[in-house]
Design an enzyme around this catalytic site. Structure first.
Site, PDB file in Angstrom:
ATOM      1  N   ASN A   1       0.863  -1.197   0.000  1.00 45.34           N
ATOM      2  CA  ASN A   1       0.000   0.000   0.000  1.00 45.34           C
ATOM      3  C   ASN A   1       0.891   1.236   0.000  1.00 45.34           C
ATOM      4  O   ASN A   1       1.466   1.581   1.020  1.00 45.34           O
ATOM      5  CB  ASN A   1      -0.895  -0.048   1.258  1.00 45.34           C
TER       6      ASN A   1
ATOM      7  N   LYS B   1       0.040   4.233  -0.236  1.00 42.91           N
ATOM      8  CA  LYS B   1      -0.618   5.435   0.324  1.00 42.91           C
ATOM      9  C   LYS B   1      -0.392   6.616  -0.629  1.00 42.91           C
ATOM     10  O   LYS B   1      -0.297   6.402  -1.839  1.00 42.91           O
ATOM     11  CB  LYS B   1      -0.120   5.701   1.752  1.00 42.91           C
TER      12      LYS B   1
ATOM     13  N   HIS C   1      -9.592   1.234   4.687  1.00 44.53           N
ATOM     14  CA  HIS C   1      -8.341   1.435   5.422  1.00 44.53           C
ATOM     15  C   HIS C   1      -8.613   2.363   6.609  1.00 44.53           C
ATOM     16  O   HIS C   1      -9.418   3.285   6.512  1.00 44.53           O
ATOM     17  CB  HIS C   1      -7.271   2.027   4.498  1.00 44.53           C
TER      18      HIS C   1
ATOM     19  N   GLU D   1      -7.072   4.774   7.738  1.00 42.53           N
ATOM     20  CA  GLU D   1      -6.892   6.206   7.453  1.00 42.53           C
ATOM     21  C   GLU D   1      -8.139   6.780   6.801  1.00 42.53           C
ATOM     22  O   GLU D   1      -8.493   7.939   7.030  1.00 42.53           O
ATOM     23  CB  GLU D   1      -5.636   6.409   6.575  1.00 42.53           C
TER      24      GLU D   1
ATOM     25  N   GLU E   1      -5.601  -4.800  10.515  1.00 44.68           N
ATOM     26  CA  GLU E   1      -4.586  -3.776  10.726  1.00 44.68           C
ATOM     27  C   GLU E   1      -4.888  -3.024  12.018  1.00 44.68           C
ATOM     28  O   GLU E   1      -5.694  -2.080  12.016  1.00 44.68           O
ATOM     29  CB  GLU E   1      -4.581  -2.783   9.560  1.00 44.68           C
TER      30      GLU E   1
ATOM     31  N   GLY F   1       2.156   2.412  10.768  1.00 43.30           N
ATOM     32  CA  GLY F   1       3.108   3.514  10.631  1.00 43.30           C
ATOM     33  C   GLY F   1       3.796   3.898  11.930  1.00 43.30           C
ATOM     34  O   GLY F   1       4.445   4.941  12.009  1.00 43.30           O
TER      35      GLY F   1
ATOM     36  N   SER G   1       3.138  -1.977  10.366  1.00 41.59           N
ATOM     37  CA  SER G   1       4.581  -2.043  10.614  1.00 41.59           C
ATOM     38  C   SER G   1       5.195  -3.404  10.289  1.00 41.59           C
ATOM     39  O   SER G   1       6.095  -3.865  10.991  1.00 41.59           O
ATOM     40  CB  SER G   1       4.893  -1.621  12.063  1.00 41.59           C
TER      41      SER G   1
HETATM   42  P1  PGA Z   1       2.632   0.413   7.662  1.00 42.96           P
HETATM   43  O1  PGA Z   1       1.170   0.612   7.010  1.00 42.96           O
HETATM   44  O2  PGA Z   1       3.178  -0.877   7.105  1.00 42.96           O
HETATM   45  O3  PGA Z   1       3.413   1.619   7.200  1.00 42.96           O
HETATM   46  O4  PGA Z   1       2.454   0.357   9.130  1.00 42.96           O
HETATM   47  C1  PGA Z   1       0.327  -0.471   6.793  1.00 42.96           C
HETATM   48  C2  PGA Z   1      -0.970   0.034   6.198  1.00 42.96           C
HETATM   49  O5  PGA Z   1      -1.461   1.084   6.617  1.00 42.96           O
HETATM   50  O6  PGA Z   1      -1.554  -0.618   5.296  1.00 42.96           O
END
Ligand code: PGA
Length: 256
Positions: free
Chosen positions: A9, A11, A95, A97, A167, A173, A212
């Site tokens: 992803n 983003k 997601h 976010e 997640e 993140g 992460s």
């Molecule tokens: P990250 O994000 O691996 O940077 O923690 C995962 C995601 O949001 O899909």
């Protein structure tokens, strides 16, 4: 056996130039990965670039979001049929976010999954609890509600085609990954929840872990019995790191 799948992803990151470098590395160094076991999820303006560079390789590509509507006066939205035109095999929906920053409800997320499925794209439906929810002991209630909304609104056929990505919001993140046992516990819960309602679907449903994931922790996560791969954010932007994660999924078995 459930095959493993690793999704990158991106983003809201990338440029024609940086994408070109990343995709070139993925194709040249990851050309031997099993067909369809890996995919990238760029921002929409770069899907065509991915399609032209990844067509004919083991790499799939998809979008990070989709409209729940088919077409019409929805300024700024992208329809599932348009993603089909761009060769997308998958789309991420819900997601955290988007849930947190754009106020997306579980019902809307399920409608997006339905729209994707109707167009012939597999939805990757994200679920996850916040740190406050985990600490107050309501993780299963939260995840259960998110999964129930998918089953209620989108129905059995969509669930049969969908992947779920667990997640935990506190792991995204932050560099703070769920431990393999924590991930396994929730993945098994999700599988059980789907299996209670749709016994034919639960056992085979792909459930990815995200939050992460790095080369250094991927293998231990992917070895858990109910972890069928990963949804990788930051580490998917670094070719060698992402390729290592993709290889860890294959090494962790259950390829079939
Ligand atoms: P990250 O994000 O691996 O940077 O923690 C995962 C995601 O949001 O899909």
């Amino acid at each position: 056996m459930r095959p493993k799948f690793v999704a990158g992803n991106w983003k809201m990151n990338g440029s024609f130039e940086s994408n070109h470098m990343l995709l070139t590395a993925l194709v040249t160094q990851g050309g031997d990965l099993p067909e369809g076991s890996v995919g990238v999820f760029p921002p929409s303006p770069y899907i065509a670039q991915c399609s032209s560079m990844l067509d004919g390789t083991p790499w799939a590509w998809g979008a990070q979001d989709v409209s729940c509507h088919e077409s019409g006066a929805f300024t700024g939205e992208v329809a599932a049929s348009m993603l089909v035109d761009l060769g997308c095999a998958y789309v991420i929906v819900g997601h955290s976010e988007r849930r947190a920053l754009h106020g997306e409800s579980s019902e809307l997320v399920a409608r997006k999954a339905l729209a994707a499925h109707r167009a012939g794209i597999r939805p990757i439906v994200c679920v996850g609890e916040t740190l406050a929810e985990r600490e107050s002991g309501v993780t299963e209630a939260v995840i259960g509600g998110q999964v129930d909304a998918l089953m209620d609104v989108a129905g059995e056929a969509v669930c049969a085609a969908a992947l779920i990505a667990y997640e935990p919001v506190w792991a995204i993140g932050t560099g703070r990954t769920a431990s393999p046992d924590q991930a396994q516990e929730v993945h098994a819960f999700i599988r059980g929840r789907v299996g209670e309602r749709f016994p034919a679907i639960g056992p085979g449903m792909p459930i990815l872990y995200g939050g992460s994931v790095k080369a250094s922790n991927a293998r231990a996560l992917f070895e858990m019995p109910d972890v069928d791969g990963g949804l990788v954010g930051g580490a998917s932007l670094v070719a060698h790191e992402f390729l290592e994660i993709c290889r860890a999924a294959q090494g962790a078995g259950q390829v079939g």
